[in-house]
Design a protein around this motif. Sequence first.
Motif, mmCIF file in Angstrom:
data_model
loop_
_atom_site.group_PDB
_atom_site.id
_atom_site.type_symbol
_atom_site.label_atom_id
_atom_site.label_comp_id
_atom_site.label_asym_id
_atom_site.label_seq_id
_atom_site.Cartn_x
_atom_site.Cartn_y
_atom_site.Cartn_z
ATOM 1 N N LEU A 1 0.830 -1.203 0.000
ATOM 2 C CA LEU A 1 0.000 0.000 0.000
ATOM 3 C C LEU A 1 0.864 1.252 0.000
ATOM 4 C CD1 LEU A 1 -2.794 -1.075 2.515
ATOM 5 C CD2 LEU A 1 -3.032 -0.751 0.048
ATOM 6 N N ASP A 2 1.927 1.237 0.800
ATOM 7 C CA ASP A 2 2.820 2.391 0.854
ATOM 8 C C ASP A 2 3.568 2.562 -0.466
ATOM 9 O OD1 ASP A 2 2.020 3.083 3.354
ATOM 10 O OD2 ASP A 2 3.878 2.521 4.379
ATOM 11 N N ALA A 3 3.964 1.457 -1.089
ATOM 12 C CA ALA A 3 4.636 1.550 -2.391
ATOM 13 C C ALA A 3 3.704 2.177 -3.415
ATOM 14 C CB ALA A 3 5.093 0.175 -2.845
ATOM 15 N N GLY A 4 2.437 1.770 -3.394
ATOM 16 C CA GLY A 4 1.467 2.341 -4.310
ATOM 17 C C GLY A 4 1.183 3.803 -4.044
ATOM 18 N N ALA A 5 1.364 4.214 -2.774
ATOM 19 C CA ALA A 5 1.126 5.609 -2.400
ATOM 20 C C ALA A 5 2.353 6.490 -2.613
ATOM 21 C CB ALA A 5 0.681 5.684 -0.941
ATOM 22 N N GLY A 6 3.447 5.891 -3.097
ATOM 23 C CA GLY A 6 4.627 6.682 -3.417
ATOM 24 C C GLY A 6 5.658 6.798 -2.314
ATOM 25 N N VAL B 1 2.397 -11.850 -2.177
ATOM 26 C CA VAL B 1 3.140 -10.648 -2.558
ATOM 27 C C VAL B 1 2.769 -10.223 -3.970
ATOM 28 C CG1 VAL B 1 5.434 -9.678 -2.968
ATOM 29 C CG2 VAL B 1 5.028 -11.135 -0.974
ATOM 30 N N ALA B 2 2.564 -11.201 -4.854
ATOM 31 C CA ALA B 2 2.183 -10.883 -6.233
ATOM 32 C C ALA B 2 0.840 -10.173 -6.294
ATOM 33 C CB ALA B 2 2.153 -12.151 -7.070
ATOM 34 N N ALA B 3 0.003 -10.373 -5.273
ATOM 35 C CA ALA B 3 -1.292 -9.694 -5.242
ATOM 36 C C ALA B 3 -1.145 -8.179 -5.098
ATOM 37 C CB ALA B 3 -2.143 -10.243 -4.096
ATOM 38 N N ALA B 4 0.077 -7.710 -4.857
ATOM 39 C CA ALA B 4 0.313 -6.262 -4.801
ATOM 40 C C ALA B 4 0.048 -5.594 -6.140
ATOM 41 C CB ALA B 4 1.750 -5.987 -4.353
ATOM 42 N N GLY B 5 0.037 -6.360 -7.216
ATOM 43 C CA GLY B 5 -0.319 -5.815 -8.524
ATOM 44 C C GLY B 5 0.787 -4.995 -9.160
ATOM 45 N N PRO B 6 0.458 -3.813 -9.696
ATOM 46 C CA PRO B 6 1.426 -3.045 -10.485
ATOM 47 C C PRO B 6 2.700 -2.670 -9.730
ATOM 48 C CG PRO B 6 -0.791 -2.217 -10.866
ATOM 49 C CD PRO B 6 -0.890 -3.212 -9.748
ATOM 50 N N VAL B 7 2.649 -2.528 -8.407
ATOM 51 C CA VAL B 7 3.864 -2.127 -7.685
ATOM 52 C C VAL B 7 4.939 -3.206 -7.774
ATOM 53 C CG1 VAL B 7 2.669 -0.559 -6.101
ATOM 54 C CG2 VAL B 7 3.061 -2.933 -5.422
ATOM 55 N N LEU B 8 4.536 -4.458 -8.039
ATOM 56 C CA LEU B 8 5.503 -5.520 -8.306
ATOM 57 C C LEU B 8 5.610 -5.809 -9.802
ATOM 58 C CD1 LEU B 8 7.451 -7.750 -7.288
ATOM 59 C CD2 LEU B 8 5.484 -9.306 -7.330
ATOM 60 N N MET B 9 4.477 -5.957 -10.465
ATOM 61 C CA MET B 9 4.498 -6.408 -11.852
ATOM 62 C C MET B 9 5.126 -5.387 -12.797
ATOM 63 S SD MET B 9 3.429 -9.458 -11.656
ATOM 64 C CE MET B 9 3.467 -9.738 -13.424
ATOM 65 N N ASP B 10 4.916 -4.105 -12.576
ATOM 66 C CA ASP B 10 5.496 -3.100 -13.481
ATOM 67 C C ASP B 10 7.025 -3.126 -13.440
ATOM 68 O OD1 ASP B 10 2.984 -2.437 -14.311
ATOM 69 O OD2 ASP B 10 2.909 -0.493 -13.304
ATOM 70 N N LEU C 1 11.197 1.105 -3.311
ATOM 71 C CA LEU C 1 12.508 0.521 -3.565
ATOM 72 C C LEU C 1 12.547 -0.945 -3.144
ATOM 73 C CD1 LEU C 1 15.349 0.872 -4.571
ATOM 74 C CD2 LEU C 1 15.992 1.807 -2.332
ATOM 75 N N ALA C 2 11.843 -1.298 -2.065
ATOM 76 C CA ALA C 2 11.781 -2.701 -1.649
ATOM 77 C C ALA C 2 11.182 -3.565 -2.754
ATOM 78 C CB ALA C 2 10.960 -2.841 -0.365
ATOM 79 N N PHE C 3 10.141 -3.065 -3.415
ATOM 80 C CA PHE C 3 9.528 -3.826 -4.504
ATOM 81 C C PHE C 3 10.417 -3.861 -5.736
ATOM 82 C CE2 PHE C 3 5.737 -3.781 -1.944
ATOM 83 C CZ PHE C 3 5.081 -4.941 -2.331
ATOM 84 N N ARG C 4 11.147 -2.792 -5.997
ATOM 85 C CA ARG C 4 12.051 -2.803 -7.155
ATOM 86 C C ARG C 4 13.204 -3.774 -6.931
ATOM 87 N NH1 ARG C 4 10.685 2.660 -7.018
ATOM 88 N NH2 ARG C 4 12.638 3.304 -6.030
#
Length: 299
Positions: free
Chosen positions: A207-212, A249-258, A218-221
């Motif tokens: 959620l925090d990754a998606g909020a910027g 974790v994959a359910a995080a969506g674009p913050v991981l998949m992008d 960076l953790a997701f990258r």
Amino acid sequence: MTVLAVDIGGTKFAAAAVEDDGTIMARAEVPLKGRTRPEEALLEVVGRVTGEVPAARLEGAGIGSAGPLDPVAGTVSPVNIPAWRDFPVVEALGRLLPGRPVRLAGDGQCMALGEWWRGLPEREPSGAVLGMVVSTGVGGGLVLAGEPYLGPTGNAGHIGHITADPDGEPCPCGAAGCVETLASGPSMVRWARANGWTGEDARALALDAGAGVAVAGLAFRRAADALATAILTASALLDLDRVVIGGGVAAAGPVLMDPLRQAVARNAGLGFLRRLRVTATGLGRDAGLLGAAALVLPR
């Protein structure tokens, strides 16, 4: 034909009664947190399903489990379930379904098989699919020409234990710098906290990754880069058509998949690697259960 499907993960057990067309008739999920005897959770989750679909109607069982495992002996030793070492899970379920087949494969293998069987709209009979479960750990499995490839010991697909950083932190498997030490939910949270993040878990981190929030992103990258290393390594060896990503974790969506797709595209140097498609599961949590069922159902 109806069978029992069981999905053994590091933080929860799930079970379902599955028809031969992929219809899920009943399902249940039980968390492991706070339990010292995981076998009690196994009996509970199966009991919930057989409370809706009687055991007498079930014509067999398929089990997908975090590994390592021994399909010949019918035992599992999940890295993230220390209380289970060489636990006879096939025997345990066999007592509930006497005289009926019980088959065992890795959770990543079942996830890949479930996607191939019920998830991929343009399924190729000769295709090569890698399924990855990114959750408490990082698991994987292969479907080659329509059949799960288990390997001589049944442990093919342990992609979370490809080395991504030779100088990295120790992994519970005994090696160091495995993909799992960078890309599993607990590893991502641990790294983020060490770098100033104060949240609770991987869901909050997403959620925090998606909020910027910079450190969360960076953790997701970092996780995406490690996963891309494993994916391209496997694809270079096996000429994969598709990689399907599932798990909590994959359910995080674009913050991981992008960032994952970007890392794969950036590092896919050989021409045949550039045709690889990386997608999120279309079946969600059902993929592993459907794949476990497919171990005993005619496909």
